[in-house]
Every structure is written in C-alpha cells, then in structure tokens.
Enzyme design. Sequence first.
Site, PDB file in Angstrom:
ATOM      1  N   LYS A 122      -9.563  -1.891  12.960  1.00 36.33           N
ATOM      2  CA  LYS A 122      -8.376  -1.449  13.703  1.00 36.33           C
ATOM      3  C   LYS A 122      -8.261  -2.180  15.042  1.00 36.33           C
ATOM      4  O   LYS A 122      -7.182  -2.624  15.425  1.00 36.33           O
ATOM      5  CB  LYS A 122      -8.389   0.073  13.912  1.00 36.33           C
ATOM      6  N   GLY A 176      -0.138   5.286  -1.122  1.00 37.46           N
ATOM      7  CA  GLY A 176      -1.104   6.126  -0.423  1.00 37.46           C
ATOM      8  C   GLY A 176      -0.460   7.308   0.291  1.00 37.46           C
ATOM      9  O   GLY A 176       0.722   7.601   0.105  1.00 37.46           O
ATOM     10  N   GLN A 177      -1.276   7.967   1.126  1.00 37.97           N
ATOM     11  CA  GLN A 177      -0.812   9.195   1.795  1.00 37.97           C
ATOM     12  C   GLN A 177       0.462   8.950   2.614  1.00 37.97           C
ATOM     13  O   GLN A 177       1.414   9.710   2.532  1.00 37.97           O
ATOM     14  CB  GLN A 177      -1.917   9.738   2.716  1.00 37.97           C
ATOM     15  N   GLY A 221       0.830  -1.207   0.000  1.00 38.58           N
ATOM     16  CA  GLY A 221       0.000   0.000   0.000  1.00 38.58           C
ATOM     17  C   GLY A 221       0.859   1.249   0.000  1.00 38.58           C
ATOM     18  O   GLY A 221       0.497   2.273   0.594  1.00 38.58           O
ATOM     19  N   TYR A 260     -14.194   0.689   9.909  1.00 38.53           N
ATOM     20  CA  TYR A 260     -12.770   1.033   9.954  1.00 38.53           C
ATOM     21  C   TYR A 260     -12.225   0.786  11.373  1.00 38.53           C
ATOM     22  O   TYR A 260     -11.184   0.148  11.551  1.00 38.53           O
ATOM     23  CB  TYR A 260     -12.622   2.508   9.560  1.00 38.53           C
ATOM     24  N   ASP A 264       2.386  -1.554  -4.552  1.00 41.06           N
ATOM     25  CA  ASP A 264       1.019  -1.029  -4.515  1.00 41.06           C
ATOM     26  C   ASP A 264       0.180  -1.809  -5.515  1.00 41.06           C
ATOM     27  O   ASP A 264       0.711  -2.363  -6.482  1.00 41.06           O
ATOM     28  CB  ASP A 264       0.992   0.467  -4.847  1.00 41.06           C
ATOM     29  N   ILE A 265      -1.109  -1.832  -5.284  1.00 44.35           N
ATOM     30  CA  ILE A 265      -2.008  -2.577  -6.187  1.00 44.35           C
ATOM     31  C   ILE A 265      -2.069  -1.918  -7.562  1.00 44.35           C
ATOM     32  O   ILE A 265      -2.297  -2.581  -8.565  1.00 44.35           O
ATOM     33  CB  ILE A 265      -3.415  -2.714  -5.557  1.00 44.35           C
ATOM     34  N   ILE A 305      -3.463  12.523   9.907  1.00 46.06           N
ATOM     35  CA  ILE A 305      -2.122  12.918   9.456  1.00 46.06           C
ATOM     36  C   ILE A 305      -2.262  13.977   8.370  1.00 46.06           C
ATOM     37  O   ILE A 305      -2.998  13.800   7.402  1.00 46.06           O
ATOM     38  CB  ILE A 305      -1.333  11.699   8.951  1.00 46.06           C
TER      39      ILE A 305
HETATM   40  N1  SER Z   1      -7.331   9.604   9.082  1.00 42.34           N
HETATM   41  C1  SER Z   1      -8.183   8.491   9.387  1.00 42.34           C
HETATM   42  C2  SER Z   1      -9.580   8.729   8.954  1.00 42.34           C
HETATM   43  O1  SER Z   1     -10.000   9.846   9.011  1.00 42.34           O
HETATM   44  C3  SER Z   1      -8.172   8.207  10.861  1.00 42.34           C
HETATM   45  O2  SER Z   1      -7.182   7.280  11.142  1.00 42.34           O
HETATM   46  O3  SER Z   1     -10.266   7.843   8.589  1.00 42.34           O
END
Ligand code: SER
Length: 322
Positions: free
Chosen positions: A148, A11-12, A8, A144, A34-35, A174
């Site tokens: 986690k 990504g960001q 991955g 999500y 990455d895919i 982030i």
């Molecule tokens: N940046 C993530 C989100 O907003 C949180 O870990 O889904």
Amino acid sequence: MKNILIVGAGGQIGSELVPHLQRIYGADHVVATDIKADTKSSQKLAQNGIFEELDALNAAQFAELVGRYRIDTIFNLVALLSATGEKNPQLAWKINMGALLNSLEIAREHRCAVFTPSSIGAFGESSPHDNTPQDTVMRPSTIYGVCKVTGELLGDYYHSRFGVDARSVRFPGIISNETLPGGGTTDYAVEIYYAAVRGQEFVCPIPQGSYMDMMYMPDALDAVVQLMEADPAKLVHRNSFNITAMSFEPSAIYEAIRRRRPDFKMTYNVDPVRAAIANSWPNKMDDSCARAEWGWSPKWDLESMTDDMLRVIADKYSKGLI
Ligand code: SER
C-alpha cells in the site's frame, strides 16, 4: 469519468461499486472484469452489465480491453488482504503490485485516470495511533501495508512524472452485506452480523480494546465517486487520503448488536497474527484533509449501520439467499 474499467470487480468493493457506477454513468459505460468468471459475484456482474474475464497481471489483455472500450478511468481493486498476505508475502507482492503497475502503465499509455485503494494498513506501529495525521511516519509491518505504501508513492510518481490522474483513499475496514471480504484483519466486523442473524455465537479473533477505523459500504462508494469527480485544482494530496466514518473495538459492535438482539453471544479466541496487525494500525485516523480538499463527509455511524446490516442480512437469510 465516461468509460470506466474495473479490475478485481468480483470482490467485496467491486461487487457494489460496479452497480453504483452503472447507476451514475450508465451500464454501457462500465466494464467489470475479474480473474474468475465462474464465481457468484462475477456471474451476477455479467448478468447486469458488461463483464470480461481479465487477469490484471496480463498487461496485453488488460491494454486491449482499455483500447476496445475506449476507457478513460481505471479502478484497480485487485488485492490480497492483510492476513492472507502474511501466509504468502511473495504472492501478495506479485499480485498487489503487478495489478497496480499494469493499471498505471496502461493509464499512462491510454491517458486514463486511476483509482486504487490504499488502507489503514499503510500505517504501522511507529505511526501515531490516535488522530493519525494525513502526513506522518508510515512503516507498516505487513506485506499488505508495504504494497500500500509503495502503491501510494507510485501513484504520486506517475502523477508528477507522467501526468497520470492517479487518486486514492486510505480505506478503513469496510462493512458490507453483498460479498464477504476475505483474509482481512477487519473482516470480523462483517462476520459478526452474519453470526447474529443466523443465531450463532460469534468467536471474535480480535482482542477486546483493539480499536480500528471502519466504514459502511454506502459511504465508501460515495467517497470513491466524490474523489474521482473532485476538482483537481483543489487537491493538495492525491495518494492517498485518510478517510474514516467510525472507530470501534469488538465489544462496542457486540453491544450495538445486543441492543437489537439481546440473545446474541460473543466470545474471544484471539488470532495472534490478526491481533498483532490490528494493534499496529491506527485507532482512529484524522481525515480533515479529505474533508477540506474534496468534501468528504460520512453519513453512517455504528448505530445506523447496525440497524441496516441486521435488516438486510435478515432479509437475505429469510429468503434462503445466504
Ligand atoms: N480491510 C483490510 C484488511 O483487513 C484493511 O484495508 O486487510
């Protein structure tokens, strides 16, 4: 860490973690995957180091790359974020858990360490919202967050049951200027800077007064390396450490930008899905365990980050890069 594989990577986080790891460990020791090979960020990774196209759900191909490059550390950065996950929870579970399970299983077979990020999203409405402790109630309301929490438990399980050196941090939102995040609840705190530089009004999807933990990318990169290099004897926790650098709500970041760009305007058009998610997450986490166990200490705050974000994005804008 000698030979690192990142899944991955486009990504960001990956698009900045890869060059960071290349600078520290050498470009020959970092394999970015990455895919999608045809995105701008994947093409950039391929120009500057080793890049392989990899669907992290394809265990055979994943294991082949780990063997071929004699990998000893896997960074699993594959994830659908919180708001996107709510649009298709089954897909979010399949991708988020599939990539993590493959990472842990392949790490077990090939004796690798594993880093995988957890998130503020692992907490929920019933968690204490202020100074959210390291060890507390975790009943998230998003798929999500469910992924986690499950991932944290799996990381600790693979460590205690199979001796896999699995480590993780609970990242806050982030903020960065290389690759945009997509489909997260904290994305507004990135997008607002782009609007300010472009001279556009920013329409904020998060309600005024909704505090969330945040961090500037350079601190996030340092955290990952510091944790993975930490003396395992000092780690009481592993999966996963609270870390934060700042906590703010929309009007605070707006005012920070306005002090530098007085013409900048922000209005609100609250997205109920994102608002509910934001309100279920901590206002501010207690990161004292990360500080005590491996020396976590962020360098950037809202003011210094705002100066840097506006400078970097304005520079890219003036060169026609964005
Ligand atoms: N940046 C993530 C989100 O907003 C949180 O870990 O889904």
